[in-house]
Motif scaffolding. Structure first.
Motif, PDB file in Angstrom:
ATOM      1  N   ARG A 107       0.847  -1.190   0.000  1.00 15.05           N
ATOM      2  CA  ARG A 107       0.000   0.000   0.000  1.00 15.05           C
ATOM      3  C   ARG A 107       0.882   1.239   0.000  1.00 15.05           C
ATOM      4  NH1 ARG A 107      -4.152  -0.712   4.564  1.00 15.05           N
ATOM      5  NH2 ARG A 107      -2.938  -2.606   4.994  1.00 15.05           N
ATOM      6  N   ASP A 108       0.878   1.929  -1.118  1.00 19.23           N
ATOM      7  CA  ASP A 108       1.739   3.096  -1.283  1.00 19.23           C
ATOM      8  C   ASP A 108       0.891   4.334  -1.023  1.00 19.23           C
ATOM      9  OD1 ASP A 108       3.479   5.071  -2.107  1.00 19.23           O
ATOM     10  OD2 ASP A 108       4.302   3.850  -3.741  1.00 19.23           O
ATOM     11  N   LEU A 109       1.154   4.984   0.107  1.00 18.30           N
ATOM     12  CA  LEU A 109       0.342   6.149   0.471  1.00 18.30           C
ATOM     13  C   LEU A 109       1.088   7.454   0.193  1.00 18.30           C
ATOM     14  CD1 LEU A 109      -1.135   4.834   3.848  1.00 18.30           C
ATOM     15  CD2 LEU A 109      -2.036   4.556   1.543  1.00 18.30           C
ATOM     16  N   GLY A 110       2.175   7.414  -0.582  1.00 17.94           N
ATOM     17  CA  GLY A 110       2.953   8.617  -0.880  1.00 17.94           C
ATOM     18  C   GLY A 110       3.766   8.999   0.338  1.00 17.94           C
ATOM     19  N   GLY A 111       5.065   8.764   0.294  1.00 15.34           N
ATOM     20  CA  GLY A 111       5.910   9.034   1.460  1.00 15.34           C
ATOM     21  C   GLY A 111       5.823   7.941   2.510  1.00 15.34           C
ATOM     22  N   LEU A 112       4.968   7.000   2.278  1.00 13.93           N
ATOM     23  CA  LEU A 112       4.743   5.918   3.244  1.00 13.93           C
ATOM     24  C   LEU A 112       4.288   4.680   2.460  1.00 13.93           C
ATOM     25  CD1 LEU A 112       4.239   4.991   6.259  1.00 13.93           C
ATOM     26  CD2 LEU A 112       1.911   5.862   5.973  1.00 13.93           C
ATOM     27  N   VAL A 113       5.035   3.567   2.641  1.00 13.71           N
ATOM     28  CA  VAL A 113       4.624   2.309   1.993  1.00 13.71           C
ATOM     29  C   VAL A 113       4.434   1.223   3.055  1.00 13.71           C
ATOM     30  CG1 VAL A 113       5.258   0.486   0.352  1.00 13.71           C
ATOM     31  CG2 VAL A 113       5.880   2.851  -0.146  1.00 13.71           C
ATOM     32  N   PHE A 114       3.260   0.642   3.039  1.00 13.14           N
ATOM     33  CA  PHE A 114       3.037  -0.542   3.869  1.00 13.14           C
ATOM     34  C   PHE A 114       3.366  -1.776   3.034  1.00 13.14           C
ATOM     35  CE2 PHE A 114       0.093   2.483   5.867  1.00 13.14           C
ATOM     36  CZ  PHE A 114       0.452   2.331   7.214  1.00 13.14           C
ATOM     37  N   VAL A 115       4.313  -2.584   3.527  1.00 12.07           N
ATOM     38  CA  VAL A 115       4.630  -3.846   2.856  1.00 12.07           C
ATOM     39  C   VAL A 115       4.118  -4.964   3.757  1.00 12.07           C
ATOM     40  CG1 VAL A 115       6.452  -5.349   1.979  1.00 12.07           C
ATOM     41  CG2 VAL A 115       6.694  -2.848   1.804  1.00 12.07           C
ATOM     42  N   ILE A 116       3.104  -5.670   3.279  1.00 11.71           N
ATOM     43  CA  ILE A 116       2.548  -6.746   4.094  1.00 11.71           C
ATOM     44  C   ILE A 116       3.164  -8.062   3.649  1.00 11.71           C
ATOM     45  CG2 ILE A 116       0.433  -7.939   4.786  1.00 11.71           C
ATOM     46  CD1 ILE A 116      -0.879  -5.073   4.276  1.00 11.71           C
ATOM     47  N   VAL A 117       3.890  -8.684   4.568  1.00 13.30           N
ATOM     48  CA  VAL A 117       4.608  -9.920   4.261  1.00 13.30           C
ATOM     49  C   VAL A 117       3.795 -11.102   4.777  1.00 13.30           C
ATOM     50  CG1 VAL A 117       6.733 -11.234   4.638  1.00 13.30           C
ATOM     51  CG2 VAL A 117       6.826  -8.738   4.388  1.00 13.30           C
ATOM     52  N   ARG A 118       3.715 -12.151   3.940  1.00 14.92           N
ATOM     53  CA  ARG A 118       2.935 -13.340   4.298  1.00 14.92           C
ATOM     54  C   ARG A 118       3.861 -14.547   4.413  1.00 14.92           C
ATOM     55  NH1 ARG A 118       0.636 -14.047  -0.380  1.00 14.92           N
ATOM     56  NH2 ARG A 118       1.934 -15.828  -0.912  1.00 14.92           N
ATOM     57  N   ASP A 119       3.834 -15.206   5.547  1.00 13.80           N
ATOM     58  CA  ASP A 119       4.472 -16.523   5.602  1.00 13.80           C
ATOM     59  C   ASP A 119       3.382 -17.554   5.868  1.00 13.80           C
ATOM     60  OD1 ASP A 119       3.972 -16.505   8.336  1.00 13.80           O
ATOM     61  OD2 ASP A 119       6.058 -16.136   8.905  1.00 13.80           O
ATOM     62  N   ASP A 167       2.108 -18.941   8.299  1.00  9.92           N
ATOM     63  CA  ASP A 167       1.224 -18.790   9.448  1.00  9.92           C
ATOM     64  C   ASP A 167       0.405 -17.519   9.471  1.00  9.92           C
ATOM     65  OD1 ASP A 167       2.301 -21.127  10.336  1.00  9.92           O
ATOM     66  OD2 ASP A 167       3.625 -20.199  11.809  1.00  9.92           O
ATOM     67  N   GLY A 168       0.816 -16.512   8.703  1.00 10.71           N
ATOM     68  CA  GLY A 168       0.074 -15.268   8.812  1.00 10.71           C
ATOM     69  C   GLY A 168       0.743 -14.113   8.104  1.00 10.71           C
ATOM     70  N   LEU A 169       0.364 -12.906   8.545  1.00 13.84           N
ATOM     71  CA  LEU A 169       0.811 -11.681   7.890  1.00 13.84           C
ATOM     72  C   LEU A 169       1.432 -10.748   8.923  1.00 13.84           C
ATOM     73  CD1 LEU A 169      -2.566 -10.900   6.023  1.00 13.84           C
ATOM     74  CD2 LEU A 169      -0.581 -12.049   5.026  1.00 13.84           C
ATOM     75  N   ILE A 170       2.334  -9.901   8.442  1.00 10.65           N
ATOM     76  CA  ILE A 170       2.818  -8.804   9.285  1.00 10.65           C
ATOM     77  C   ILE A 170       3.150  -7.640   8.362  1.00 10.65           C
ATOM     78  CG2 ILE A 170       5.288  -9.387   9.260  1.00 10.65           C
ATOM     79  CD1 ILE A 170       5.199  -8.654  12.330  1.00 10.65           C
ATOM     80  N   GLN A 171       2.957  -6.409   8.860  1.00  9.46           N
ATOM     81  CA  GLN A 171       3.273  -5.296   7.973  1.00  9.46           C
ATOM     82  C   GLN A 171       4.552  -4.582   8.383  1.00  9.46           C
ATOM     83  OE1 GLN A 171      -0.236  -2.844   7.946  1.00  9.46           O
ATOM     84  NE2 GLN A 171       0.409  -1.584   9.670  1.00  9.46           N
ATOM     85  N   GLY A 172       5.327  -4.242   7.351  1.00  9.63           N
ATOM     86  CA  GLY A 172       6.487  -3.377   7.541  1.00  9.63           C
ATOM     87  C   GLY A 172       6.090  -1.973   7.097  1.00  9.63           C
ATOM     88  N   VAL A 173       6.477  -0.987   7.884  1.00  8.21           N
ATOM     89  CA  VAL A 173       6.084   0.396   7.578  1.00  8.21           C
ATOM     90  C   VAL A 173       7.320   1.166   7.115  1.00  8.21           C
ATOM     91  CG1 VAL A 173       4.974   2.469   8.480  1.00  8.21           C
ATOM     92  CG2 VAL A 173       4.357   0.218   9.391  1.00  8.21           C
ATOM     93  N   PHE A 174       7.364   1.488   5.834  1.00  5.68           N
ATOM     94  CA  PHE A 174       8.531   2.163   5.247  1.00  5.68           C
ATOM     95  C   PHE A 174       8.192   3.641   5.047  1.00  5.68           C
ATOM     96  CE2 PHE A 174      11.249  -1.473   4.070  1.00  5.68           C
ATOM     97  CZ  PHE A 174      10.371  -2.516   4.320  1.00  5.68           C
ATOM     98  N   LYS A 175       8.949   4.512   5.751  1.00  3.90           N
ATOM     99  CA  LYS A 175       8.669   5.944   5.668  1.00  3.90           C
ATOM    100  C   LYS A 175       9.807   6.650   4.939  1.00  3.90           C
ATOM    101  CE  LYS A 175       5.730   6.645   9.707  1.00  3.90           C
ATOM    102  NZ  LYS A 175       5.694   7.089  11.105  1.00  3.90           N
TER     103      LYS A 175
END
Lengths: 436, 436
Positions: free
Chosen positions: B29-41, B43-51
């Motif tokens: 999810r690219d929100l401009g100046g901020l990208v959420f990268v949701i990683v799936r393994d 068992d589930g998901l986790i989000q990395g927040v790139f600013k």
């Protein structure tokens, strides 16, 4: 259920108790006025002692019994120094549940060595021999323990298809199937499917499955239908991670056999050594050096070990206390799906596990870069269209992964010290054997 | 192994710790100046927040990512009310392990309902959907628990051959195999072999195997290759002993799913009821009475239940709190190998298990008297010579025995509330589907 006690549960401490045992009549010994009826169940033997003067009616019944009749004997457990297992039954009741035809096609209670082909022709009778049945109760315990290791480690138990369009390694050794209107073949290996599952994110999987090999050889090592234990795991650094898994799981399974299949090992006369120390990992070049220096042996194909080479290496390492070892870094690479890393200190990331002088499994790190794979396929004239589903499966992000396929029957053969792999299979299949 | 932590292991208690997660890029999810990268393994998901302003270089890297790329994100675990699972990663490192091709043949992160045929065409991608993968991690847990029950009860895990000369129930639904120079077929059922093993004295066995059905139907219930859980046991009084085993083992396996596959059940939106009470056992006549009285339904074939009948009966018993029940005592008997006892209060010792309105397994007490079997075979024009090995196998003393074969895929379909049995198979086979 018909009420009964297993022979293995009857101990000297039960002296005086009345129990029922059910099983086949393993042996009859008529001493005139006295008949010993030896009953066999899955776990062992027990003898009933029928005396003419003590229980005349039961004695008469016992005299009428034939070998392999199915019976239920109820009687009092009695300590006896002469009896096998230290106890015998003083009978109170004898029921004949099913009468066996006579004569038997094979002797069961006597140590008559029928040839293997005759034994397999009458496998249902052959399996009744305690040392033959022991192979399969041991096999069950071995495989259950193997699966348990992978379950404990969070592996997913999967099933991949046995009928498919093409094979992993070409069509020569494949059995064709008439599949509705299409051409199809029986699976030789689940490898392509295992790899797709790694791309899908299954992470760690194992499969207990069947592989088919249309190899028209009549040797003690070839059969057409084999049981395979297949493993694949992702996010490996290299093939050593795969070998670690194979080593630990095999050690765990062999330990379980040593602990839980003592009766079977006794029956088979096998003294099992669990390889507690690290399995040696030697390169192919080191293997050649050992063969040359110790045995003056040179494999015919300079890129692969031959049967004799495996056996001699096995001998070499067994003498050093290592029944199992890995050979890594085979030169060249026949298979497009193996990793081949330039500048690696080994030529390839393929490995073989050799156990008691025979190759038990092959494995390695796989190629997960589809572009490299396509190049190698082109170089080796492998038609891409046969593998579209495989290439597609790996095109959308694939973690580095590796795995192996272990021949279950061969492992059991080696653990039980059997001459022929067919002895490790309940109903083996070879070019001339389709029944029973 | 590449160092990493599974998403399921990352909790709020780890706030402040640095971890690495590895998996596929599930969503960006690219929100401009901020990208959420949701990683799936797995068992589930986790989000990395790139600013952009916090970690400009990593942010640039993140902007280049594509869906399903395989990545490893290292970062600090940070509590977050907004994040799924309550935690997110503040990234310190981003490694792209493998790039995915674009576009994907199927959407994974969005709730787009591709039709089943398209999904199966791209099964390697389809399986990445968490609710699809959940079916198979649940299936693994279910089957492992089922096997565990039988291991705990002392059953021997066996493998019977898949290629054979003939079939148990005639040739119509068999796949022919080109077996060297001989005519052969793929196995439809291991029943004959299971029975021979009972005669051999194996006492109690189970097999996780494959059965092949050449049924040219395009329905949601038919596939050509199925997984079967087969069971056979000796020294039974009657078929109720067999039903007891099936009932207890199924309850045990369902309990394990309820306890150990909570995440999967959630993912699938399934509220699993473990049938703790005794499964009702009704006769075929009682089943007909219920169908007539409650639903005005009459099965077309008056000697068997139809699909609609099974469904209606399922509804009837489910309303009474019984998702599973047995139907026993079918009139007449098609199969020569079933026990048929004169004067019995039921017409035969065959039973079906119906679970959630669908037949899951068939079983019964078998005929162990070879003379009776030969009579029945003659009456039904079954050629004896096709079954010589079977008749021989049972001729030398056979204990009374019975068993059943459970359709594993169908059970999983029902547990997971899936519309089509193909959804419960990793790579299903049907008349038009041989790949992937």
């Amino acid at each position: 259920m018909i009420e009964r006690t297993y022979t293995s549960e009857i101990t000297e401490a039960m002296d005086g108790e009345t129990v029922s045992v059910a099983g086949h009549v393993h042996e009859l010994r008529d001493l005139g006025g006295l008949v010993f009826v030896i009953v066999r169940d899955r776990d062992g033997l027990i003898q009933g002692v029928f005396k003419e003067d003590r229980e005349p009616e039961l004695f008469e019944q016992a005299e009428e019994l034939g070998a392999e009749d199915v019976v239920r004997v109820t009687g009092e457990v009695t300590e006896s120094g002469q009896a096998p297992g230290g106890v015998e039954l003083v009978p109170e009741e004898l029921e004949v549940i099913d009468e066996a035809d006579a004569p038997l096609p094979l002797e069961i209670s006597k140590d008559v060595d029928a040839d293997l082909s005759t034994r397999l022709d009458h496998r249902g009778v052959d399996l009744r021999q305690p040392e033959v049945m022991a192979v399969f109760t041991l096999k069950s315990k071995l495989m259950d323990a193997m699966e348990e290791w992978f379950q404990n480690e969070g592996y997913v138990d999967v099933e991949t298809p046995l009928i498919s369009k093409g094979g992993a390694e070409g069509g020569a050794e494949l059995f064709p199937v008439v599949y509705y209107e299409q051409e199809a073949f029986l699976s030789q290996s689940p490898q392509l499917y295992k790899q797709i599952l790694m791309a899908s994110g299954f992470d760690k999987i194992y499969e207990v499955g069947t592989a088919f090999r249309a190899e028209d050889f009549a040797t003690s090592r070839h059969v057409s239908e084999i049981s395979m234990f297949d493993v694949e795991l992702s996010y490996i650094e290299d093939h050593h991670d795969v070998m670690d898994v194979q080593e630990e799981s095999l050690r765990y399974a062999l330990r379980a056999v040593a602990d839980e299949a003592e009766r079977e090992l006794d029956e088979l006369g096998v003294d099992l050594t669990v390889p507690e120390e690290d399995f040696p990992r030697i390169t192919f070049d080191e293997a050649l050096d050992i063969l040359e220096a110790q045995f003056g042996h040179f494999p015919e194909d300079p890129t692969d070990l031959d049967t004799k080479g495996e056996r001699l290496l096995g001998q070499h390492f067994e003498e050093q206390g290592h029944p199992a070892f890995f050979v890594v870094g085979y030169p060249g690479e026949k298979f497009y799906y193996m990793q081949d890393v330039e500048g690696d200190d080994i030529a390839s990331r393929k490995f073989d596990l050799i156990y008691k002088g025979q190759e038990l499994s092959s494995g390695g790190q796989r190629q997960h870069d589809v572009d490299v794979m396509k190049e190698v396929m082109a170089e080796n004239d492998v038609p891409e269209e046969n593998f579209e589903f495989y290439l597609e499966g790996l095109s959308y992000g694939t973690p580095p992964h590796g795995g192996y396929g272990l021949g279950i029957d061969r492992l059991v053969q080696k653990v039980c010290d059997l001459d022929n792999i067919k002895e490790a299979i309940l109903f083996p299949r070879d070019p001339t054997r389709l029944t029973p």
